[in-house]
Design an enzyme around this catalytic site. Structure first.
Site, PDB file in Angstrom:
ATOM      1  N   LYS A 128       1.016  -1.107  -0.049  1.00  0.00           N
ATOM      2  CA  LYS A 128       0.196   0.006   0.090  1.00  0.00           C
ATOM      3  C   LYS A 128       0.834   1.259  -0.123  1.00  0.00           C
ATOM      4  O   LYS A 128       0.593   2.382  -0.668  1.00  0.00           O
ATOM      5  CB  LYS A 128      -1.065   0.022   1.225  1.00  0.00           C
ATOM      6  CG  LYS A 128      -2.139  -1.043   1.206  1.00  0.00           C
ATOM      7  CD  LYS A 128      -3.282  -0.652   2.206  1.00  0.00           C
ATOM      8  CE  LYS A 128      -4.234  -1.650   2.193  1.00  0.00           C
ATOM      9  NZ  LYS A 128      -5.364  -1.228   3.095  1.00  0.00           N
ATOM     10  N   LYS A 157      -5.467  -9.592  -7.973  1.00  0.00           N
ATOM     11  CA  LYS A 157      -6.598  -9.709  -7.093  1.00  0.00           C
ATOM     12  C   LYS A 157      -7.632  -8.810  -7.496  1.00  0.00           C
ATOM     13  O   LYS A 157      -7.361  -7.672  -7.656  1.00  0.00           O
ATOM     14  CB  LYS A 157      -6.254  -9.574  -5.628  1.00  0.00           C
ATOM     15  CG  LYS A 157      -6.841 -10.704  -4.730  1.00  0.00           C
ATOM     16  CD  LYS A 157      -6.433 -10.377  -3.175  1.00  0.00           C
ATOM     17  CE  LYS A 157      -7.272  -9.119  -2.650  1.00  0.00           C
ATOM     18  NZ  LYS A 157      -7.320  -8.627  -1.349  1.00  0.00           N
ATOM     19  N   LYS A 190     -10.958  -2.874  -4.929  1.00  0.00           N
ATOM     20  CA  LYS A 190     -11.556  -1.990  -5.069  1.00  0.00           C
ATOM     21  C   LYS A 190     -10.609  -0.838  -5.250  1.00  0.00           C
ATOM     22  O   LYS A 190     -11.248   0.292  -6.003  1.00  0.00           O
ATOM     23  CB  LYS A 190     -12.321  -1.564  -3.950  1.00  0.00           C
ATOM     24  CG  LYS A 190     -11.834  -1.518  -2.329  1.00  0.00           C
ATOM     25  CD  LYS A 190     -12.731  -1.234  -1.199  1.00  0.00           C
ATOM     26  CE  LYS A 190     -12.287  -2.090  -0.030  1.00  0.00           C
ATOM     27  NZ  LYS A 190     -13.155  -2.420   0.984  1.00  0.00           N
TER      28      LYS A 190
END
Ligand code: TRP
Length: 344
Positions: free
Chosen positions: A122, A206, A209
Site C-alpha cells: 500500500k 486480485k 476496489k
C-alpha cells in the site's frame, strides 16, 4: 523434563471479522468474506463489524464516512447476516478496540511490523508520506480480534500474515504478563471456493476496489447491464475449455472465470468444466453473466432497499454496538488490571 507448553485458551469458540468502509464491495468481498460470515453465524457465535477506524488510515471525507459504514452494513444484511443471531456493529462505536490497540502497540515489535507485506504494497515507494496508522494497522486488527477473545477469523488469503501477527501479539502478551492462556491464538479461516477471485482484466491480480478500472470487478451494486458488459469484456484466451481441471493450469483468466462460476453456483470447478468442456468463451460467458446476475442482482436490490431506510440499519448497528461493548468492556477491564494501569 522441560517446561510444558503454556495452557491453551479455554474460552468458547467465537468468530470475528470486518470489512473496511472505503469503496464499493465487489464479488471478491462477497465470495471471499460475506458468504462465509452468513454461513458461520449458524455454527459459532459471530461478531461482524465495519472497520471505520481502519478506513481513516487513508483520508476519508467526514461527510461520507457514516454513509459508507451504512453501505457495508446493508451489504451484510443483504447477504443474509441476521442481526438476531450475529452481532453487527461499527468499530468506532466500541472504543475498547482503540484502547487495546495502544497496549498492543507496546507489545508488538517494530521488526514484526516491518515485515508486513500489505503495508509495503500500500505504501509503495513513499512510505514516509503514509500515516503512522497505516503502519500500525495490523496491531489495531489484532485488538479487533482479541478484545472479543475471538478464536476464528474468516478473511481472504491476503490477511494470513495479519493473523500470524495477531497470534504473535497474543502469545507475547500472555507470556510477558504471565497470564498463560489469557488470549486465544486465533486462526484464519481462508479456505473456500471464493478464496482467490482475480481481476476480470488481469488473471494475476486480485479483484480489488483500488483497481482504477471498474471493468476489473463486479460490484455488489452493479445492475444486470453492467454485469453483462463486464463479463463480456473480461479477458480470456482463444482456447476452448478443457475437460480436466489440471489442463486449466497456466490459463489464469480462464481459471478465474471457471472459479467464479463454481463459487456462484456452489459447485466444484471440475463439475463446471465437465459441463462446458469443448466450448469456447463465446458460449461460456453469457452463461456466467446470467448466473452472476441471478445471484448478485437480488443482493443489490436488497442493499438498495436497506439503504432507502437507513433508520433500520442504524437500529441494527446501535443494538450491535451495545452487545459488542458488553463483551469488550469487561475484557478491557481485565487487560487494565493485568497491565497494572491506575484505572484497573
Ligand atoms: N484488514 C482487513 C481487510 O482488509 C479488515 C479488518 C480489520 C479485519 N480488522 C479486522 C478482518 C479484524 C478480520 C478481523 O480485509
Amino acid at each position: 523434563m522441560t517446561e510444558a507448553t503454556p495452557p491453551a485458551f479455554a474460552g468458547p469458540r467465537r468468530v470475528l471479522s470486518g470489512v473496511q468502509p472505503s469503496g464499493d464491495l465487489h464479488l471478491g468481498n462477497y465470495l471471499g468474506a460475506l458468504v462465509k460470515f452468513t454461513r458461520l453465524q449458524h455454527e459459532i457465535e459471530t461478531f461482524i463489524f465495519v472497520a471505520d477506524l481502519h478506513a481513516i488510515t487513508a483520508w476519508q471525507d467526514p461527510a461520507k464516512l457514516k454513509t459508507q459504514v451504512r453501505e457495508i452494513a446493508a451489504a451484510y444484511l443483504a447477504t443474509g447476516l441476521d442481526p438476531k443471531i450475529a452481532t453487527i456493529f461499527p468499530q468506532s462505536a466500541v472504543p475498547e478496540h482503540a484502547e487495546l490497540a495502544w497496549v498492543f502497540n507496546c507489545v508488538a515489535r517494530l521488526g514484526w511490523l516491518d515485515r508486513m507485506t500489505q503495508f509495503k504494497d500500500k505504501a509503495g515507494k513513499h512510505k514516509e508520506r503514509e500515516s503512522v496508522g497505516l503502519y500500525t494497522y495490523p496491531v489495531l486488527q489484532a485488538a479487533d480480534i482479541l478484545i472479543y477473545k475471538a478464536t476464528h477469523v474468516p478473511v481472504g488469503e491476503d490477511q494470513r500474515q495479519h493473523l500470524e501477527l495477531t497470534r504473535d501479539i497474543a502469545a507475547k502478551f500472555n507470556h510477558d504478563f504471565a497470564v498463560p492462556g489469557h488470549f486465544p491464538l486465533p486462526e484464519a479461516l481462508t479456505e473456500g471456493p471464493g478464496a482467490r477471485i482475480m481481476s476480470l482484466r488481469d488473471g494475476t491480480a486480485k479483484m480489488s476496489k483500488s483497481d482504477p478500472s471498474d471493468y476489473s470487478r463486479i460490484n455488489l451494486t452493479d445492475d444486470a447491464d453492467a454485469i453483462n458488459q463486464k463479463v463480456r469484456k473480461a479477458r480470456t484466451d482463444p482456447e476452448p475449455l478443457p475437460e480436466l481441471l489440471v489442463d486449466l493450469k497456466g490459463r489464469t483468466e480462464a481459471e478465474n472465470l471457471i472459479g467464479i462460476y463454481a463459487a456462484l453456483a456452489g459447485r466444484t470447478a471440475q463439475d463446471v468444466l465437465t459441463e462446458f468442456a469443448g466450448q469456447g468463451f463465446g458460449a461460456f460467458k453469457p452463461k456466467l453473466a446470467d448466473l452472476a446476475v441471478s445471484v448478485m442482482g437480488p443482493i443489490g436490490d436488497e442493499m438498495r432497499r436497506y439503504l432507502a431506510d437507513p433508520a433500520e440499519i442504524d437500529r441494527v448497528l446501535t443494538e450491535g454496538a451495545e452487545r459488542a461493548r458488553a463483551v469488550a468492556a469487561p475484557n478491557m477491564a481485565e487487560v487494565r488490571r493485568i497491565v497494572g494501569f491506575w484505572a484497573g
